[in-house]
Design an enzyme around this catalytic site. Structure first.
Site, mmCIF file in Angstrom:
data_model
loop_
_atom_site.group_PDB
_atom_site.id
_atom_site.type_symbol
_atom_site.label_atom_id
_atom_site.label_comp_id
_atom_site.label_asym_id
_atom_site.label_seq_id
_atom_site.Cartn_x
_atom_site.Cartn_y
_atom_site.Cartn_z
ATOM 1 N N LYS A 13 6.601 -12.770 20.330
ATOM 2 C CA LYS A 13 6.148 -14.150 20.091
ATOM 3 C C LYS A 13 7.252 -15.015 19.473
ATOM 4 C CE LYS A 13 2.641 -13.303 17.329
ATOM 5 N NZ LYS A 13 2.733 -11.848 17.192
ATOM 6 N N ARG A 88 -5.168 -15.933 13.222
ATOM 7 C CA ARG A 88 -5.206 -14.481 13.312
ATOM 8 C C ARG A 88 -6.606 -13.935 13.058
ATOM 9 N NH1 ARG A 88 0.578 -13.551 12.079
ATOM 10 N NH2 ARG A 88 1.110 -11.357 12.260
ATOM 11 N N ARG A 127 13.620 -3.174 15.789
ATOM 12 C CA ARG A 127 13.901 -4.480 15.179
ATOM 13 C C ARG A 127 14.253 -4.287 13.692
ATOM 14 N NH1 ARG A 127 8.987 -8.731 15.833
ATOM 15 N NH2 ARG A 127 8.091 -7.785 14.001
ATOM 16 N N ARG A 134 13.051 -7.894 7.606
ATOM 17 C CA ARG A 134 11.627 -7.881 7.292
ATOM 18 C C ARG A 134 11.253 -6.528 6.727
ATOM 19 N NH1 ARG A 134 7.888 -10.705 11.709
ATOM 20 N NH2 ARG A 134 6.483 -9.337 10.565
ATOM 21 N N ARG A 146 -0.487 -2.812 10.634
ATOM 22 C CA ARG A 146 -0.457 -4.167 11.223
ATOM 23 C C ARG A 146 -1.101 -4.162 12.608
ATOM 24 N NH1 ARG A 146 5.713 -5.094 10.828
ATOM 25 N NH2 ARG A 146 5.371 -7.019 11.994
HETATM 26 P P1 AMP Z 1 4.341 -12.323 11.329
HETATM 27 O O1 AMP Z 1 5.705 -12.774 10.966
HETATM 28 O O2 AMP Z 1 3.566 -13.349 12.107
HETATM 29 O O3 AMP Z 1 4.301 -10.969 11.979
HETATM 30 O O4 AMP Z 1 3.551 -12.164 9.943
HETATM 31 C C1 AMP Z 1 3.964 -11.239 8.951
HETATM 32 C C2 AMP Z 1 2.835 -11.012 7.956
HETATM 33 O O5 AMP Z 1 2.483 -12.258 7.345
HETATM 34 C C3 AMP Z 1 1.539 -10.484 8.538
HETATM 35 O O6 AMP Z 1 1.531 -9.071 8.670
HETATM 36 C C4 AMP Z 1 0.524 -10.974 7.513
HETATM 37 O O7 AMP Z 1 0.550 -10.189 6.340
HETATM 38 C C5 AMP Z 1 1.072 -12.337 7.139
HETATM 39 N N1 AMP Z 1 0.542 -13.410 8.016
HETATM 40 C C6 AMP Z 1 1.249 -14.191 8.894
HETATM 41 N N2 AMP Z 1 0.441 -15.059 9.515
HETATM 42 C C7 AMP Z 1 -0.813 -14.840 9.020
HETATM 43 C C8 AMP Z 1 -2.085 -15.406 9.268
HETATM 44 N N3 AMP Z 1 -2.247 -16.370 10.184
HETATM 45 N N4 AMP Z 1 -3.144 -14.914 8.568
HETATM 46 C C9 AMP Z 1 -3.000 -13.953 7.654
HETATM 47 N N5 AMP Z 1 -1.833 -13.356 7.373
HETATM 48 C C10 AMP Z 1 -0.734 -13.788 8.052
#
Ligand code: AMP
Length: 190
Positions: A13, A88, A127, A134, A146
Site C-alpha cells: 500500500k 481499519r 522489509r 519500523r 498484525r
Molecule cells: P501501518 O504503517 O499502516 O502498517 O500502521 C502501523 C501500525 O500503526 C498498525 O499496526 C497500528 O498499530 C497503527 N495504525 C495505523 N493506522 C491505524 C488505524 N487506522 N487504526 C488503528 N491503528 C492504526
C-alpha cells in the site's frame, strides 16, 4: 479524487500510495506514518499509540479518527486525498462516512490489494531486514499479530465497501509498475 487503499500489512500500500499521490497531486494520508511521526516527536498521541503499535494491535479508534478528522480539514485535502491504512475498522469507516458527508463530498474508489498471507510474512520480514526503520517489521510474532488483527478487524471492510459499490479488488502480486498500472486503470474509470 478521494481514494482508499485497502489491504493487509505488506501488500504494498505504501509504495503504491506514494506513486498514485505523486501522479494525481493529492496528499498521501498514512495513519501509520502520522503515528510514527508522533512517536518520534514524543507527543501525547505518540506516547499513547506506541504500546499498541509495538504489540501489533490497533490504536484505539477515537485517537485515530481524531487525527484523520483534523487532517482532512486541511486546505490541501480540498480536491482529494488518498487514505493509506485508514479506515481499519467498521467504526472508522462509519466515522469517515460521517466526515465526508459533513464535507459534502463523495468517496471515489476503494482499491483493495490482495496478497496471500505466507507471502506477506516473507515480505514484511525482508522489509525489516532491509532497514524499514519500523520496529514492528522485525518480530515474526508481532507480524503474525498484525495479520490476525487485519483478518478480524479490517477484512470486514471489504464487504462494507462492496455493499456501497465502491470496492475494486486487485492482485498485489507482480512488479510495482504492473500493480500501479492496474490501479491507474481503476482510477481512470472515475
Ligand atoms: P501501518 O504503517 O499502516 O502498517 O500502521 C502501523 C501500525 O500503526 C498498525 O499496526 C497500528 O498499530 C497503527 N495504525 C495505523 N493506522 C491505524 C488505524 N487506522 N487504526 C488503528 N491503528 C492504526
Amino acid at each position: 479524487m478521494r481514494v482508499i487503499l485497502l489491504g493487509p500489512p505488506g501488500a504494498g500500500k505504501g509504495t503504491q500510495a506514494t506513486l498514485i499521490t505523486r501522479n494525481q497531486r493529492i496528499p498521501h494520508i498514512s495513519t501509520g506514518d502520522m503515528m510514527r511521526c508522533a512517536i518520534a516527536e514524543g507527543s501525547a498521541l505518540g506516547m499513547k499509540a506506541k504500546a499498541f503499535m509495538d504489540a501489533g494491535k490497533l490504536v484505539p479508534d477515537d485517537l485515530v479518527i481524531d487525527i484523520v478528522r483534523e487532517r482532512l480539514l486541511k486546505e490541501d485535502c480540498r480536491n482529494g486525498f488518498l487514505l493509506d491504512g485508514f479506515p481499519r475498522t467498521i467504526a472508522q469507516a462509519q466515522a469517515l462516512d460521517a466526515m465526508l458527508a459533513k464535507m459534502n463530498v463523495a468517496l471515489g474508489h476503494v482499491v483493495e490489494l490482495e496478497v496471500a498471507e505466507d507471502e506477506l510474512v516473507k515480505r514484511i520480514l525482508s522489509r525489516g531486514q532491509a532497514g524499514s526503520g519500523r520496529s514492528d517489521d522485525n518480530d515474526e510474532e508481532v507480524i503474525k499479530k498484525r495479520l490476525q488483527v487485519y483478518r478480524e478487524q479490517t477484512a470486514p471492510l471489504s464487504e462494507y465497501y462492496s455493499k456501497a459499490k465502491k470496492l475494486r479488488k486487485l492482485s498485489g502480486l507482480g512488479t510495482v509498475e504492473e500493480i500501479q498500472a492496474g490501479i491507474s486503470q481503476v482510477l481512470k474509470k472515475g
